[in-house]
Write a protein that holds these residues in place. Structure first.
Motif, PDB file in Angstrom:
ATOM      1  N   SER B  23      -7.217  -2.602 -13.462  1.00 43.42           N
ATOM      2  CA  SER B  23      -8.057  -3.379 -12.616  1.00 43.42           C
ATOM      3  C   SER B  23      -7.521  -3.712 -11.365  1.00 43.42           C
ATOM      4  N   LEU B  24      -7.850  -3.412 -10.063  1.00 36.23           N
ATOM      5  CA  LEU B  24      -7.199  -4.213  -8.847  1.00 36.23           C
ATOM      6  C   LEU B  24      -8.408  -4.145  -7.850  1.00 36.23           C
ATOM      7  N   THR B  25      -8.260  -5.276  -6.947  1.00 33.75           N
ATOM      8  CA  THR B  25      -9.159  -5.045  -5.912  1.00 33.75           C
ATOM      9  C   THR B  25      -8.140  -5.209  -4.557  1.00 33.75           C
ATOM     10  N   VAL B  26      -8.747  -4.469  -3.571  1.00 29.10           N
ATOM     11  CA  VAL B  26      -7.904  -4.624  -2.179  1.00 29.10           C
ATOM     12  C   VAL B  26      -8.860  -5.365  -1.241  1.00 29.10           C
ATOM     13  N   GLU B  27      -8.448  -6.334  -0.755  1.00 27.98           N
ATOM     14  CA  GLU B  27      -9.090  -6.882   0.665  1.00 27.98           C
ATOM     15  C   GLU B  27      -8.840  -6.222   1.702  1.00 27.98           C
ATOM     16  N   LYS B  28     -10.102  -6.244   2.616  1.00 29.22           N
ATOM     17  CA  LYS B  28     -10.227  -5.655   3.861  1.00 29.22           C
ATOM     18  C   LYS B  28      -8.956  -6.226   4.822  1.00 29.22           C
ATOM     19  N   GLY B  29      -8.261  -5.338   5.350  1.00 29.56           N
ATOM     20  CA  GLY B  29      -7.218  -5.798   6.350  1.00 29.56           C
ATOM     21  C   GLY B  29      -5.974  -6.149   5.934  1.00 29.56           C
ATOM     22  N   THR B  30      -5.798  -5.830   4.529  1.00 32.97           N
ATOM     23  CA  THR B  30      -4.579  -6.113   4.059  1.00 32.97           C
ATOM     24  C   THR B  30      -3.566  -5.031   3.815  1.00 32.97           C
ATOM     25  N   ILE B 180       6.121   1.103  11.060  1.00 28.05           N
ATOM     26  CA  ILE B 180       4.948   1.944  11.537  1.00 28.05           C
ATOM     27  C   ILE B 180       3.721   1.352  10.450  1.00 28.05           C
ATOM     28  N   ILE B 181       4.099   1.345   9.262  1.00 30.53           N
ATOM     29  CA  ILE B 181       3.026   0.922   8.390  1.00 30.53           C
ATOM     30  C   ILE B 181       2.394  -0.337   8.677  1.00 30.53           C
ATOM     31  N   ARG B 182       3.332  -1.427   8.978  1.00 37.38           N
ATOM     32  CA  ARG B 182       2.909  -2.551   9.680  1.00 37.38           C
ATOM     33  C   ARG B 182       2.032  -2.572  10.530  1.00 37.38           C
ATOM     34  N   THR B 183       2.540  -1.862  11.703  1.00 37.82           N
ATOM     35  CA  THR B 183       1.815  -1.860  12.863  1.00 37.82           C
ATOM     36  C   THR B 183       0.374  -1.106  12.588  1.00 37.82           C
ATOM     37  N   VAL B 184       0.166  -0.096  11.930  1.00 37.64           N
ATOM     38  CA  VAL B 184      -1.100   0.459  11.438  1.00 37.64           C
ATOM     39  C   VAL B 184      -1.874  -0.587  10.879  1.00 37.64           C
ATOM     40  N   GLU B 186      -1.661  -3.694  11.382  1.00 40.86           N
ATOM     41  CA  GLU B 186      -2.188  -4.709  12.351  1.00 40.86           C
ATOM     42  C   GLU B 186      -3.276  -3.980  13.247  1.00 40.86           C
ATOM     43  N   GLY B 187      -3.351  -2.606  13.213  1.00 37.40           N
ATOM     44  CA  GLY B 187      -4.486  -2.115  14.039  1.00 37.40           C
ATOM     45  C   GLY B 187      -5.654  -2.082  13.080  1.00 37.40           C
ATOM     46  N   GLY B 188      -5.702  -2.734  12.022  1.00 37.04           N
ATOM     47  CA  GLY B 188      -7.196  -2.688  11.484  1.00 37.04           C
ATOM     48  C   GLY B 188      -7.187  -1.899  10.212  1.00 37.04           C
ATOM     49  N   VAL B 189      -6.148  -0.837   9.944  1.00 34.83           N
ATOM     50  CA  VAL B 189      -6.402  -0.221   8.760  1.00 34.83           C
ATOM     51  C   VAL B 189      -6.001  -0.651   7.323  1.00 34.83           C
ATOM     52  N   THR B 190      -6.889  -1.020   6.383  1.00 34.04           N
ATOM     53  CA  THR B 190      -6.287  -1.577   4.958  1.00 34.04           C
ATOM     54  C   THR B 190      -5.665  -0.438   4.204  1.00 34.04           C
ATOM     55  N   ILE B 191      -4.364  -1.019   3.632  1.00 35.51           N
ATOM     56  CA  ILE B 191      -3.488  -0.058   3.027  1.00 35.51           C
ATOM     57  C   ILE B 191      -3.382  -0.251   1.565  1.00 35.51           C
ATOM     58  N   LEU B 192      -3.270   0.384   0.731  1.00 40.83           N
ATOM     59  CA  LEU B 192      -3.018   0.407  -0.503  1.00 40.83           C
ATOM     60  C   LEU B 192      -1.509   1.335  -0.727  1.00 40.83           C
ATOM     61  N   LEU B 193      -0.447   0.543  -1.044  1.00 38.10           N
ATOM     62  CA  LEU B 193       0.925   1.310  -1.081  1.00 38.10           C
ATOM     63  C   LEU B 193       1.474   1.200  -2.263  1.00 38.10           C
ATOM     64  N   GLU B 195       4.902   2.108  -4.277  1.00 40.25           N
ATOM     65  CA  GLU B 195       6.385   2.173  -4.079  1.00 40.25           C
ATOM     66  C   GLU B 195       7.366   1.649  -5.168  1.00 40.25           C
ATOM     67  N   GLN B 196       8.518   2.125  -5.114  1.00 43.20           N
ATOM     68  CA  GLN B 196       9.628   1.857  -5.920  1.00 43.20           C
ATOM     69  C   GLN B 196      10.420   0.941  -5.442  1.00 43.20           C
ATOM     70  N   ASN B 197      10.530   1.078  -3.938  1.00 43.67           N
ATOM     71  CA  ASN B 197      11.446   0.024  -3.130  1.00 43.67           C
ATOM     72  C   ASN B 197      10.678  -1.156  -3.051  1.00 43.67           C
ATOM     73  N   ALA B 198      10.904  -2.038  -4.019  1.00 41.21           N
ATOM     74  CA  ALA B 198      10.146  -3.344  -4.222  1.00 41.21           C
ATOM     75  C   ALA B 198      10.304  -4.165  -3.189  1.00 41.21           C
ATOM     76  N   TRP B 199      11.623  -4.143  -2.460  1.00 38.60           N
ATOM     77  CA  TRP B 199      12.022  -5.268  -1.592  1.00 38.60           C
ATOM     78  C   TRP B 199      11.214  -4.884  -0.335  1.00 38.60           C
ATOM     79  N   MET B 200      11.354  -3.768   0.193  1.00 38.03           N
ATOM     80  CA  MET B 200      10.884  -3.325   1.380  1.00 38.03           C
ATOM     81  C   MET B 200       9.178  -3.560   1.254  1.00 38.03           C
ATOM     82  N   ALA B 201       8.461  -2.980   0.081  1.00 41.35           N
ATOM     83  CA  ALA B 201       7.194  -2.719  -0.001  1.00 41.35           C
ATOM     84  C   ALA B 201       6.751  -4.469   0.076  1.00 41.35           C
ATOM     85  N   LEU B 202       7.328  -5.344  -0.691  1.00 38.47           N
ATOM     86  CA  LEU B 202       6.930  -6.891  -0.634  1.00 38.47           C
ATOM     87  C   LEU B 202       7.063  -7.550   0.683  1.00 38.47           C
ATOM     88  N   LYS B 203       7.951  -6.860   1.504  1.00 42.89           N
ATOM     89  CA  LYS B 203       8.333  -7.770   2.621  1.00 42.89           C
ATOM     90  C   LYS B 203       7.241  -7.378   3.608  1.00 42.89           C
TER      91      LYS B 203
END
Lengths: 290, 257
Positions: B23-30, B180-184, B186-193, B195-203
């Protein structure tokens, strides 16, 4: 003599090219050589014949009617038989197309009989123009022109139209096509309709040269298949060029070597290509880096 | 109402459970990141949500903006505003870069806005503009990843699924792509990512979830996860100090396994 052989070779070759194109379009999408292609074209030609004769329609209407019928027949085969195949592998798909071929062949024999008929074609094979030492019949010219126009339309379709590009996309990566919103099943139907339609054009152009009976496409289909193999099975340009090359080689062989063995040339070519360059002469398939 | 809500889904490959009640939820804009090892089932979550695994999920529901999407075909899910960047790029190798991007906008009709978005993508990834007419198959891995992301953005998604965008890329490229993912986002797209690269992903993520053997074992804000000792040790490669008390490490309770 040489020029004459070349010209009639080109004329036959353009028919082979059409059949090869029809087969390659399906092969790229469904990954099966469609052996019922010939019979589908033959039946469509018979439909044109029936519309002309029994219903007394004009040639244009009959021609268009036959093309519409061909498109529907292609969609029907894909939708009713191929799509139902569970866990399809190449062999079972080939068997399905072969089975459909026999059904159509039997149906044509039952409906129209084995009589050799004449498809009244508006352009005659006997009106000729002289081209230096060679003669060129109006029918030859019509065949060459119609084929070239059709190829040009196909080129534009695959290069610039959204559906055409989506068709190529589906051929290359069906999963990626779906996640971009391309309805791949619909694309598959369009592919079969298009292919069957091209085959039908070849059948109708061939009927006035050969005679219209259920065996009409037996030989040309194998030649078309040989052309497709020669061109690499995956390249449309290759298939078209393969058709012309086969037509010319075959005619030159018939003229200079042996007319009796003319038909064998196509099979020789299949064998030689598969032995020495199995990817075909013109396949410029992108090789996936591992 | 959460933007995307996955409730208790179970997905099977044949007889093998890949997801055992997730189970998981994704909030808008996050940006929400799913982390985990190989074979934990991270990609399976995205594939299931995207409708790519036939007849799955076996149990559970997936709701996007209040509508059930589980069991729907991907062709329809895309039309609801979800885009998916698959693992391993999956670009159309024998189409040009431009054609690939235009296929991303397949479901849209109006020409002018498509052109505008195309220019925007070229703005994000100038290298794609340079290679516009090249076959996508001739691009390098990093360029193909950019193309795959660009293609997914061309359909103006509300929600973007990203499956391992850092896979097989050099650290510099990874950083570029995550920017770029962060820029996207910030442009209003919610993202579910995923990753294995935990460091980059959590940042870059706002929330993180950790998946193991088809179950979530931890959830939380990404700063909290980054502080967490277990996460640091298992997913970020932080070696805990060998102190005089090192022998007592066994005393620190691991909260899963």
């Amino acid at each position: 003599m040489f020029l004459q052989l070349l010209i009639s070779g080109l004329s036959f070759g353009s028919l082979y090219a059409l059949i090869a194109l029809a087969m390659v379009i399906i092969y790229k999408t469904s990954e099966v050589p469609n052996f019922s292609q010939g019979e589908m074209a033959m039946i469509s030609t018979f439909v044109a014949y029936t519309l002309l004769g029994a219903s007394g329609q004009s040639f244009t209407i009959s021609f268009i009617g036959a093309l519409i019928f061909a498109a529907i027949l292609g969609v029907f085969l894909e939708f009713v038989f191929l799509r139902r195949a569970k866990d399809p592998n190449i062999l079972s798909l080939i068997l399905i197309t072969l089975g459909f071929e026999m059904i159509l062949y039997g149906f044509a024999g039952w409906k129209w009989g084995a009589d050799q008929r004449d498809l009244p074609f508006p352009v005659s094979d006997f009106d000729i123009i002289n081209l230096g030492p060679a003669v060129l019949s109006y029918l030859n010219i019509a065949t060459l022109l119609i084929t070239l126009i059709l190829m040009f339309i196909l080129f534009v379709f695959f290069k610039y139209s959204k559906v055409g590009i989506a068709m190529k996309a589906t051929q290359q990566n069906a999963m990626a096509a779906r996640i971009n919103g391309i309805r791949t099943n619909r694309i598959l139907s369009i592919t079969w309709a298009l292919s069957s339609l091209i085959g039908a054009v070849a059948g109708i152009l061939l009927a006035p040269i050969a005679t219209l009976d259920p065996n009409l496409m037996l030989d040309p289909l194998l030649k078309g298949f040989a052309s497709a193999v020669l061109g690499g099975m995956t390249s449309l340009v290759g298939a078209a060029l393969g058709g012309y090359i086969l037509g010319i080689i075959e005619n030159l062989f018939g003229g200079y070597v042996s007319i009796e063995f003319k038909s064998v040339v196509a099979f020789m070519i299949i064998v030689l290509v598969l032995c020495f360059k199995p990817s075909g002469l013109f396949a410029r398939h992108y090789v996936r880096r591992v | 109402m959460p933007f995307l809500e996955v409730k208790n889904i179970e997905t099977l490959y044949g007889l093998i459970y890949a997801l055992r009640g997730v189970s998981l939820t994704v909030e808008k804009g996050t940006i929400t990141a799913i982390l985990g090892n190989n074979g934990a089932g991270k990609s399976t979550i995205l594939k299931t949500a995207m409708g790519l695994i036939e007849d799955q999920p076996d149990k559970g529901t997936i709701e996007f903006m209040g509508k059930r999407i589980d069991g729907m075909h991907p062709e329809l899910i895309v039309r609801m505003g979800i885009s998916y960047v698959p693992e391993g790029r999956e670009v159309f190798e024998e189409l040009s870069v431009r054609e690939n991007l235009l296929m991303g906008a397949y479901i849209r009709r109006e020409r002018a806005p498509i052109k505008k978005d195309l220019d925007q993508i070229y703005g994000y990834f100038p290298v794609l503009k340079e290679r516009e007419d090249q076959w996508a198959g001739t691009l390098s891995g990093g360029e193909q990843q950019m193309l795959a992301i660009g293609r997914a953005l061309m359909n103006r998604p509300k929600l973007l699924f990203l499956d391992e965008p850092s896979l097989g890329l050099s650290p510099i490229l990874v950083k570029e792509i995550f920017d770029i993912i962060r820029t996207v986002n910030e442009g209003g797209v919610t993202i579910l990512l995923v990753e294995q690269n935990a460091w980059m992903a959590l940042k870059i993520a706002h929330f993180g979830l950790i998946l193991e053997n088809g179950r979530f074992v931890m959830k939380g804000k990404s700063e909290e996860l980054m502080e967490d000792k277990d996460v640091q040790e298992f997913y970020m490669g932080v070696r805990l100090e060998e102190s005089a008390k090192g022998y007592r490490r066994w005393k620190r309770k691991k909260r899963w396994r």
